[in-house]
Design a protein around this motif. Structure first.
Motif, mmCIF file in Angstrom:
data_model
loop_
_atom_site.group_PDB
_atom_site.id
_atom_site.type_symbol
_atom_site.label_atom_id
_atom_site.label_comp_id
_atom_site.label_asym_id
_atom_site.label_seq_id
_atom_site.Cartn_x
_atom_site.Cartn_y
_atom_site.Cartn_z
ATOM 1 N N GLU A 13 17.315 24.691 54.056
ATOM 2 C CA GLU A 13 18.291 24.965 53.003
ATOM 3 C C GLU A 13 19.539 24.102 53.165
ATOM 4 O O GLU A 13 20.562 24.553 53.666
ATOM 5 N N ILE A 14 19.437 22.863 52.727
ATOM 6 C CA ILE A 14 20.581 21.969 52.717
ATOM 7 C C ILE A 14 20.818 21.517 51.282
ATOM 8 O O ILE A 14 19.872 21.185 50.558
ATOM 9 N N TYR A 15 22.073 21.549 50.868
ATOM 10 C CA TYR A 15 22.429 21.187 49.494
ATOM 11 C C TYR A 15 23.489 20.092 49.556
ATOM 12 O O TYR A 15 24.630 20.334 49.948
ATOM 13 N N PHE A 16 23.087 18.883 49.178
ATOM 14 C CA PHE A 16 23.955 17.720 49.331
ATOM 15 C C PHE A 16 25.128 17.732 48.356
ATOM 16 O O PHE A 16 26.080 16.975 48.523
ATOM 17 N N GLU A 20 30.722 19.563 52.609
ATOM 18 C CA GLU A 20 31.141 20.257 53.831
ATOM 19 C C GLU A 20 29.991 21.035 54.461
ATOM 20 O O GLU A 20 29.745 20.938 55.671
ATOM 21 N N THR A 21 29.275 21.820 53.654
ATOM 22 C CA THR A 21 28.170 22.603 54.211
ATOM 23 C C THR A 21 26.993 21.708 54.589
ATOM 24 O O THR A 21 26.265 22.005 55.541
ATOM 25 N N ALA A 22 26.798 20.605 53.872
ATOM 26 C CA ALA A 22 25.727 19.671 54.218
ATOM 27 C C ALA A 22 25.985 19.043 55.585
ATOM 28 O O ALA A 22 25.070 18.925 56.415
ATOM 29 N N ILE A 23 27.236 18.646 55.845
ATOM 30 C CA ILE A 23 27.582 18.071 57.146
ATOM 31 C C ILE A 23 27.373 19.098 58.255
ATOM 32 O O ILE A 23 26.814 18.789 59.319
ATOM 33 N N ALA A 24 27.800 20.330 58.017
ATOM 34 C CA ALA A 24 27.624 21.389 59.020
ATOM 35 C C ALA A 24 26.147 21.621 59.313
ATOM 36 O O ALA A 24 25.749 21.808 60.473
ATOM 37 N N PHE A 25 25.313 21.600 58.275
ATOM 38 C CA PHE A 25 23.877 21.796 58.466
ATOM 39 C C PHE A 25 23.292 20.654 59.298
ATOM 40 O O PHE A 25 22.541 20.882 60.257
ATOM 41 N N LEU A 26 23.623 19.413 58.952
ATOM 42 C CA LEU A 26 23.087 18.259 59.675
ATOM 43 C C LEU A 26 23.502 18.285 61.145
ATOM 44 O O LEU A 26 22.687 18.033 62.038
ATOM 45 N N GLU A 229 35.813 22.197 63.300
ATOM 46 C CA GLU A 229 34.494 21.583 63.407
ATOM 47 C C GLU A 229 33.414 22.668 63.420
ATOM 48 O O GLU A 229 33.669 23.802 63.844
ATOM 49 N N PRO A 230 32.187 22.333 62.964
ATOM 50 C CA PRO A 230 31.091 23.303 63.082
ATOM 51 C C PRO A 230 30.893 23.710 64.539
ATOM 52 O O PRO A 230 30.971 22.874 65.444
#
Length: 279
Positions: A13-16, A20-26, A229-230
């Motif tokens: 579940e990654i949404y580009f 911000e949330t995409a970077i945290a997921f990666l 930071e995450p």
């Protein structure tokens, strides 16, 4: 010439659209090939073909099913760490423990608006090479089991006196507790770390997931309130029918909401821990 590379991610579940949330997921879900193989069987996993900061093709895997999901997508970052997925499995000789008596010098956090007491959940042996990045000898895990399911931030500057960061914890999120004032002690079960990624043991709650989180709800990687930071994932502690309350009949087993799990994230520089229940 731009280098081509292959990267793997745990979960899917990654949404580009949300950078911000995409970077945290990666940054949180990058794994090696072994971790990828575990996650595609335990849940789902992603395989990326990358050139520079361009995702040429992105595939979603579940068991033997491979589905093309993305083509020619700009990535918010071009590289990230591959985390090691490992498990903690039950072993009487293991140095990690869930349950047991409260360590003698440990002082549990308190809050004036909290109905239930913080409970001692267990201790991780951080001399274990898998956990030495935490940078303390032992991590004593504490949580108000019947409240704060949305999560709490704790300052572990003093490992024997974790402090609740009150202004980052929303009292409106807290559940009314039926166990006001009760200090529960759970029976002790010991664990050892292993790099043998046994999906069946994990599915049967005989092993705890470490290194990379597996989400049953939408991923929510917490940010450290100091560094922004995450935060790095430590492990999930499962509700467990084998870990029983020894002094509280109403809490017959260690349970987080509806047989959910307690997820732990940490920043070793700022010494801030985030704990929340997910199910």
């Amino acid at each position: 010439m731009i280098e081509k590379k292959q990267k793997f991610l745990a979960g899917w579940e990654i949404y580009f659209e949300n950078i911000e949330t995409a970077i945290a997921f990666l940054k949180t879900h990058g794994v090696d090939k072994e971790g990828f193989m575990f996650f595609k069987e335990a849940q789902k996993a992603l395989e990326f073909e990358i050139e520079g900061n361009k995702l040429i093709k992105g595939y979603k895997h579940h068991n033997d099913i491979k589905e093309l999901v993305w083509e020619n997508v700009n990535l918010p970052i071009s590289d990230w760490t591959d985390h090691k997925v490992f498990l903690m499995e039950k072993d009487p000789k293991g140095t990690h423990r869930i349950g047991g008596s409260i360590p003698q010098k440990l002082i549990l956090p308190k809050h004036s608006e909290l109905s239930a007491k913080f409970q001692y959940i267990g201790t991780l042996d951080c001399t274990d090479p898998y956990f030495n990045w935490i940078n303390m000898n032992e991590l004593h895990i504490v949580f108000p089991v019947n409240e704060c399911y949305g999560g709490v931030y704790l300052d572990y500057s003093n490992p024997l006196k974790p402090q609740l960061i009150e202004d980052l914890t929303d009292p409106d999120d807290w559940y009314e507790s039926i166990d006001e004032g009760i200090q529960t002690e759970y029976s002790q079960v010991n664990f050892k770390t292993t790099n043998v990624l046994d999906v069946s043991k994990f599915n049967q709650r005989e092993a705890l997931l470490c290194g990379v989180p597996l989400w049953y709800q939408f991923p929510h990687v917490p940010k450290c309130p100091i560094s922004n930071e995450p935060m790095r994932f430590i492990c999930s502690i499962e509700s467990d029918k084998d870990i029983r309350a020894v002094n509280n009949e109403r809490n017959e087993i260690l349970i987080f909401e509806d047989m959910g799990h307690l997820m732990l994230f940490y920043n070793p520089v700022t010494k801030i821990l985030f704990a929340n229940v997910e199910h």
